[in-house]
Design a protein around this motif. Structure first.
Motif, short mmCIF file in Angstrom:
data_model
loop_
_atom_site.label_atom_id
_atom_site.label_comp_id
_atom_site.label_asym_id
_atom_site.label_seq_id
_atom_site.Cartn_x
_atom_site.Cartn_y
_atom_site.Cartn_z
N PRO A 115 0.75 -1.26 0.00
CA PRO A 115 -0.15 -0.13 -0.06
C PRO A 115 0.76 1.51 0.06
CG PRO A 115 0.10 -0.83 1.98
CD PRO A 115 0.45 -1.86 1.39
N THR A 116 2.09 1.39 0.45
CA THR A 116 2.90 2.35 0.55
C THR A 116 3.96 2.46 -0.25
OG1 THR A 116 4.13 1.58 2.36
CG2 THR A 116 2.39 2.57 2.99
N GLN A 117 4.02 1.61 -1.48
CA GLN A 117 5.21 1.53 -2.41
C GLN A 117 5.55 2.95 -2.94
OE1 GLN A 117 5.09 -1.74 -5.24
NE2 GLN A 117 7.02 -1.09 -6.13
N LEU A 190 -0.21 12.49 -1.78
CA LEU A 190 -0.53 11.23 -2.46
C LEU A 190 -1.85 10.70 -1.71
CD1 LEU A 190 3.09 9.72 -2.42
CD2 LEU A 190 1.51 10.33 -4.39
N ARG A 191 -2.12 11.00 -0.25
CA ARG A 191 -3.28 10.43 0.07
C ARG A 191 -4.69 10.66 -0.91
NH1 ARG A 191 -2.86 12.20 4.63
NH2 ARG A 191 -1.40 10.63 5.53
N ILE A 192 -4.74 11.92 -1.28
CA ILE A 192 -5.74 12.41 -2.28
C ILE A 192 -5.71 12.00 -3.42
CG2 ILE A 192 -6.99 14.37 -3.27
CD1 ILE A 192 -5.83 16.12 -0.86
N HIS A 193 -4.59 11.56 -3.92
CA HIS A 193 -4.51 10.85 -5.40
C HIS A 193 -4.87 9.41 -5.01
CE1 HIS A 193 -2.85 10.92 -9.32
NE2 HIS A 193 -2.34 9.98 -8.94
N GLN A 194 -4.31 8.75 -4.18
CA GLN A 194 -4.80 7.41 -4.14
C GLN A 194 -6.12 7.01 -3.76
OE1 GLN A 194 -1.89 6.35 -1.06
NE2 GLN A 194 -0.08 6.28 -2.37
N GLN A 195 -6.84 8.09 -3.24
CA GLN A 195 -8.19 8.03 -2.93
C GLN A 195 -8.96 7.95 -4.09
OE1 GLN A 195 -9.15 10.86 0.02
NE2 GLN A 195 -8.40 9.87 1.81
N VAL A 196 -8.49 8.94 -4.92
CA VAL A 196 -9.30 8.94 -6.44
C VAL A 196 -8.98 7.46 -7.03
CG1 VAL A 196 -9.37 10.02 -8.69
CG2 VAL A 196 -9.28 11.46 -6.48
N ALA A 197 -7.59 7.12 -7.07
CA ALA A 197 -7.38 5.99 -7.74
C ALA A 197 -8.28 4.79 -7.23
CB ALA A 197 -6.12 5.75 -7.67
N SER A 198 -8.40 4.68 -6.03
CA SER A 198 -8.96 3.41 -5.36
C SER A 198 -10.74 3.55 -5.85
CB SER A 198 -9.24 3.60 -3.94
OG SER A 198 -7.66 3.55 -3.66
N SER A 199 -11.17 4.85 -5.82
CA SER A 199 -12.59 5.34 -6.23
C SER A 199 -12.72 4.56 -7.90
CB SER A 199 -13.05 6.33 -5.94
OG SER A 199 -13.02 6.75 -4.59
#
Length: 253
Positions: A115-117, A190-199
């Motif tokens: 998850p943190t790579q 990155l947290r915001i970017h990853q949330q969009v990618a997960s959605s």
């Protein structure tokens, strides 16, 4: 509900699903473009290091995103055309959706396993740039560090294990002293970017599963002859001796 009514409903659902998959492909393409050409990612990727830890992860994510966009778009276009024409080319769209589903499952597995790579790669790159700028005398290294900090609106990093001395203490002065720590700034971005990618991944899985089921149903319906638009072929029966004409007879499928 008769078989023709079920096929009609399935065709409408398939066309609507293909439309949303095209929108999903456009959204993924936009995100991939912003990831590759976005200033926040580009300033980390362009850091002049002997070995940039982020470049390999960045290139892999870009290639995977483009492949997924291609599969989603091609599958939606082929399935929509085959649905309208009631052609057995639905299997081509089914194959594209199957590959897209497998790719998205692989992304989910990778996110759960590592998850943190991406975050670690970006932070490691910033650490290398930071240490080289503090220890070295090159003006270019200082400019790269300043560009990263201006992009993320941060300054330095607060670490109890730092051994860089007074040079680090003099880095953030004046208005820059009020900025947040760069490690926290990169993590927040990155947290915001990853949330969009997960959605987008979750929506993509739901749409591809729906498209797979509808493609299978329509393909079997067309194979079994439960179509809507086919009217049959008309052929002329051969004349019998002594008969002047013969009405055209309808030969159904």
């Amino acid at each position: 509900m008769g078989p023709w009514s079920r096929v009609r409903v399935a065709k409408c659902q398939m066309l609507v699903t293909c439309f949303f998959i095209l929108l999903l492909g456009l959204s993924v393409a936009t995100m991939v473009t912003l990831t590759y050409f976005g200033a926040h990612f580009a300033v980390i990727r362009r850091a002049s290091l002997e070995k940039n830890p982020y470049q390999a992860v960045h290139q892999w994510a870009f290639s995977a995103g483009l492949s997924l966009v291609g599969l989603l778009t091609l599958g939606a276009m082929l399935s929509a055309a085959a649905t309208v024409r009631e052609a057995q080319g639905l299997m081509a769209g089914f194959l594209c959706f199957s590959l897209a589903f497998c790719a998205q499952v692989q992304v989910v597995f990778w996110r759960l396993h590592s998850p943190t790579q991406v975050e670690d790669a970006m932070l490691d790159t910033y650490d290398l740039v930071y240490e080289q700028a503090m220890k070295g005398t090159s003006h270019v290294q200082r400019q790269e560090l300043a560009a990263i900090q201006d992009m993320f609106l941060c300054c330095g990093k607060r670490s109890p294990f730092s051994r860089l001395g007074s040079t680090e203490a003099d880095l953030c002065q004046g208005q820059e002293a009020a900025r947040k720590d760069c490690l926290q700034g990169i993590r927040s971005f990155l947290r915001i970017h990853q949330q969009v990618a997960s959605s987008l991944t979750s929506i993509g899985l739901a749409l591809t599963v729906s498209a797979l089921l509808l493609s299978s149903f329509l393909w079997f319906a067309i194979r079994s002859g439960c179509s809507l638009d086919r009217k049959g072929k008309y052929t002329l029966a051969p004349r019998s001796p002594g008969q002047k004409s013969q009405w055209a007879q309808r030969v159904p499928f």
